[in-house]
Design a protein around this motif. Structure first.
Motif, PDB file in Angstrom:
ATOM      1  N   UNK A 107      17.765 -75.727 -26.729  1.00 14.07           N
ATOM      2  CA  UNK A 107      18.713 -74.548 -27.536  1.00 14.07           C
ATOM      3  C   UNK A 107      17.698 -74.085 -28.177  1.00 14.07           C
ATOM      4  N   UNK A 108      16.863 -74.329 -28.931  1.00  9.36           N
ATOM      5  CA  UNK A 108      16.136 -73.423 -29.526  1.00  9.36           C
ATOM      6  C   UNK A 108      15.321 -72.428 -29.124  1.00  9.36           C
ATOM      7  N   UNK A 109      15.120 -72.734 -28.090  1.00  8.22           N
ATOM      8  CA  UNK A 109      14.258 -72.078 -27.129  1.00  8.22           C
ATOM      9  C   UNK A 109      15.529 -70.276 -26.810  1.00  8.22           C
ATOM     10  N   UNK A 110      16.059 -71.148 -26.095  1.00 12.28           N
ATOM     11  CA  UNK A 110      17.476 -70.458 -25.821  1.00 12.28           C
ATOM     12  C   UNK A 110      18.146 -69.376 -27.246  1.00 12.28           C
ATOM     13  N   UNK A 111      18.209 -69.626 -28.367  1.00 19.15           N
ATOM     14  CA  UNK A 111      18.047 -68.997 -29.199  1.00 19.15           C
ATOM     15  C   UNK A 111      16.823 -67.751 -29.944  1.00 19.15           C
ATOM     16  N   UNK A 112      16.053 -68.229 -29.225  1.00 14.54           N
ATOM     17  CA  UNK A 112      14.648 -66.919 -29.140  1.00 14.54           C
ATOM     18  C   UNK A 112      15.044 -65.995 -28.360  1.00 14.54           C
ATOM     19  N   UNK A 113      15.924 -66.861 -27.049  1.00 12.11           N
ATOM     20  CA  UNK A 113      15.925 -65.553 -26.570  1.00 12.11           C
ATOM     21  C   UNK A 113      16.749 -65.015 -26.051  1.00 12.11           C
ATOM     22  N   UNK A 114      18.130 -65.542 -26.835  1.00  7.46           N
ATOM     23  CA  UNK A 114      18.840 -63.962 -27.551  1.00  7.46           C
ATOM     24  C   UNK A 114      18.070 -63.152 -28.881  1.00  7.46           C
ATOM     25  N   UNK A 115      17.145 -64.116 -29.301  1.00  2.46           N
ATOM     26  CA  UNK A 115      17.659 -63.284 -30.477  1.00  2.46           C
ATOM     27  C   UNK A 115      16.335 -62.218 -30.194  1.00  2.46           C
ATOM     28  N   UNK A 116      15.473 -62.543 -29.626  1.00  2.00           N
ATOM     29  CA  UNK A 116      14.616 -60.912 -28.643  1.00  2.00           C
ATOM     30  C   UNK A 116      16.553 -60.197 -27.845  1.00  2.00           C
ATOM     31  N   UNK A 117      17.244 -60.418 -27.698  1.00  2.00           N
ATOM     32  CA  UNK A 117      17.672 -59.853 -26.498  1.00  2.00           C
ATOM     33  C   UNK A 117      18.900 -58.702 -27.951  1.00  2.00           C
ATOM     34  N   UNK A 118      18.729 -59.670 -28.790  1.00  2.00           N
ATOM     35  CA  UNK A 118      19.608 -58.878 -30.000  1.00  2.00           C
ATOM     36  C   UNK A 118      18.806 -57.661 -30.852  1.00  2.00           C
ATOM     37  N   UNK A 119      17.017 -57.971 -30.552  1.00  2.00           N
ATOM     38  CA  UNK A 119      16.064 -57.342 -31.185  1.00  2.00           C
ATOM     39  C   UNK A 119      16.326 -56.140 -30.020  1.00  2.00           C
ATOM     40  N   UNK A 120      16.229 -56.120 -28.778  1.00  2.00           N
ATOM     41  CA  UNK A 120      16.781 -54.929 -28.008  1.00  2.00           C
ATOM     42  C   UNK A 120      17.771 -54.300 -28.095  1.00  2.00           C
ATOM     43  N   UNK A 121      19.107 -54.677 -28.497  1.00  2.00           N
ATOM     44  CA  UNK A 121      19.686 -54.186 -28.794  1.00  2.00           C
ATOM     45  C   UNK A 121      19.921 -53.130 -30.095  1.00  2.00           C
ATOM     46  N   UNK A 122      19.385 -53.396 -31.132  1.00  2.00           N
ATOM     47  CA  UNK A 122      18.588 -53.048 -32.583  1.00  2.00           C
ATOM     48  C   UNK A 122      17.646 -51.538 -32.163  1.00  2.00           C
ATOM     49  N   UNK A 123      16.652 -52.084 -31.262  1.00  2.00           N
ATOM     50  CA  UNK A 123      15.599 -51.150 -31.224  1.00  2.00           C
ATOM     51  C   UNK A 123      16.212 -49.741 -29.995  1.00  2.00           C
ATOM     52  N   UNK A 124      16.670 -50.686 -29.356  1.00  5.40           N
ATOM     53  CA  UNK A 124      17.580 -49.776 -27.786  1.00  5.40           C
ATOM     54  C   UNK A 124      17.265 -47.942 -28.394  1.00  5.40           C
ATOM     55  N   UNK A 125      18.442 -47.571 -29.440  1.00  6.11           N
ATOM     56  CA  UNK A 125      18.373 -46.349 -29.568  1.00  6.11           C
ATOM     57  C   UNK A 125      17.533 -45.663 -29.469  1.00  6.11           C
ATOM     58  N   UNK A 126      15.973 -46.353 -30.918  1.00  8.41           N
ATOM     59  CA  UNK A 126      14.877 -45.853 -30.435  1.00  8.41           C
ATOM     60  C   UNK A 126      13.896 -45.868 -29.565  1.00  8.41           C
ATOM     61  N   UNK A 127      13.668 -46.638 -28.930  1.00  8.99           N
ATOM     62  CA  UNK A 127      12.982 -46.369 -27.743  1.00  8.99           C
ATOM     63  C   UNK A 127      13.076 -46.485 -26.324  1.00  8.99           C
ATOM     64  N   UNK A 128      14.386 -46.582 -25.514  1.00 10.11           N
ATOM     65  CA  UNK A 128      15.658 -45.861 -24.731  1.00 10.11           C
ATOM     66  C   UNK A 128      16.371 -44.710 -24.634  1.00 10.11           C
ATOM     67  N   UNK A 129      15.778 -43.847 -26.139  1.00 10.78           N
ATOM     68  CA  UNK A 129      16.616 -43.331 -25.758  1.00 10.78           C
ATOM     69  C   UNK A 129      17.012 -41.690 -25.112  1.00 10.78           C
ATOM     70  N   UNK A 130      15.482 -41.785 -24.435  1.00 17.42           N
ATOM     71  CA  UNK A 130      15.620 -40.703 -23.174  1.00 17.42           C
ATOM     72  C   UNK A 130      15.581 -41.321 -21.675  1.00 17.42           C
TER      73      UNK A 130
END
Length: 414
Positions: free
Chosen positions: A5-28
């Protein structure tokens, strides 16, 4: 899953981080957020061999309830952000996609499922019904912009309204497949009386009642909220979005109608009340963020399932790939062109609308819902999960890479 469970939460946290940074890192770049999240999940599922296998048949109820909630939240978000008023001229492309393109998709995939994969007739119809509707969750990137921002050209509006309505309109065919499977499992024939009962109850009553419930809930909640709202008395948009979603869905299901239709119509009716009010922007922002978080969770889990399937050596025949690409590259676009023929739209707009029929989380819901009824055989269920998963996977990457370019081809750029 619990022991990890805890490792799964870590993976989901990374996915959420992708969502937060996506407009900046992958805009172009042509990369979409769903592509990143599914890829992350697939890598984890393939290499994390100690992770409990995510069996979609054994975990069907969990999949059904999770995807159900994601879809209804996305339907509220879609309904709230539509600026286009209700008129036949403006909604005619949407109506044609619903009444022409979707039945073409259901029939075509049912035929392919029956002959290419050896599915039973009921399972073949379920395959068509689950894959025919476009997805309101994964289609958010090609939908209209926030309320009153002017980002509502014809392709974006048509794709948004289609995704908002066709989820509910596919349900009658899901029920047709369930009732046929139930009759066959009991050794009975599917009679004309059963067909008439399906048409009067599952088509006429449930669609009509869903529309009525949606209009009533949307109008009443709008009257209540806007009568109490003032600039210095803010009503929490979170409470309003969730209340609008659950009241419309719960009431519609209580009267045995289609909650998906009721939720979208309620959101649209709410939007048309005081449609220029700035409060709609706040509602949209909350709904969009909630949808994004839930989508990330589902996509990472879906990716893990794909990775585990590849690691375990699940057999994928050439027919699966041929049928999947045929559906996404030919059946949907051709069906869209047929539906939009005769309308005064530029050819590039017709092509963009026809080509961008994204499949996703709604398909997972329909499939798990139907299989959870217990009338389909295990062999059919396994084939259905394999085919639908591959179609969704290909759709995520194919449309993720092409959506921006296709929309830029249209005359009215957002």
């Amino acid at each position: 899953m619990i022991e990890n469970y805890n490792l799964f939460l870590l993976i989901c946290g990374i996915a959420f981080l992708f969502g937060a940074l996506f407009p900046i890192l992958f805009k172009r770049t042509p990369i979409s957020l769903p592509m990143l999240q599914v890829t992350l999940g697939a890598i984890v599922g393939y290499f994390w061999i100690t992770l409990t296998f995510l069996d979609p048949i054994e975990n069907g109820v969990v999949i059904e309830k999770l995807t159900e909630f994601v879809v209804i939240v996305s339907l509220v978000g879609a309904g709230i952000k539509i600026d286009t008023p209700l008129s036949w001229r403006l909604w005619r492309p949407t109506a044609r996609l619903l009444l022409i393109t979707m039945p073409i998709g259901i029939f075509s995939m049912a035929v392919l499922g029956y002959y290419a994969f050896g599915l039973s007739l009921a399972a073949a119809i379920l395959l068509g019904a689950a894959l025919a509707p476009t997805d309101p969750v994964l289609a958010s990137s090609i939908q209209v912009g926030p309320p009153n921002t002017g980002r509502e050209d014809t392709p974006r509006f048509t794709l948004t309204s289609e995704a908002g309505l066709n989820d509910g309109l596919a349900f009658p065919f899901v029920y047709l497949a369930i009732k046929m499977a139930e009759a066959f499992s009991e050794g009975n024939r599917f009679t004309t009386e059963m067909l008439w009962s399906w048409f009067t109850h599952d088509v006429l009553w449930k669609i009509g009642a869903g529309l009525v419930v949606g209009i009533i809930v949307g109008k009443l909640m709008a009257k209540l909220i806007f009568s109490k709202y003032s600039g210095d008395t803010a009503i929490s948009q979170g409470y309003v979005v969730i209340a609008l979603t659950l009241v419309a869905y719960g009431l519609a299901e209580f009267v045995h109608s289609y909650g998906f239709i009721a939720v979208f119509i309620a959101a649209f009716a709410f939007r048309r009340s005081e449609h220029e009010h700035s409060y709609h922007q706040k509602l949209h922002d909350f709904a969009e963020q909630s949808e994004g978080l839930l989508m990330s969770l589902v996509l990472v889990t879906f990716g893990i399932f794909i990775g585990q399937g590849l690691q375990s050596g699940v057999e994928l025949t050439w027919r699966v790939y041929v049928v999947s690409f045929a559906f996404l590259l030919f059946i949907r676009p051709i069906g869209g062109f047929i539906a939009l023929s005769g309308l005064n739209l530029p050819r590039t707009e017709k092509y963009a609308i026809s080509a961008l029929g994204i499949r996703g989380i709604g398909t997972l819901y329909y499939l798990s819902y139907a299989l959870n009824q217990g009338f389909f055989g295990e062999e059919d269920a396994l084939k259905l999960w394999i085919v639908c998963s591959i179609v969704i996977l290909i759709s995520v990457f194919m449309h993720g890479l092409s959506a921006t370019r296709l929309l830029k081809m249209t005359p009215n750029k957002s």
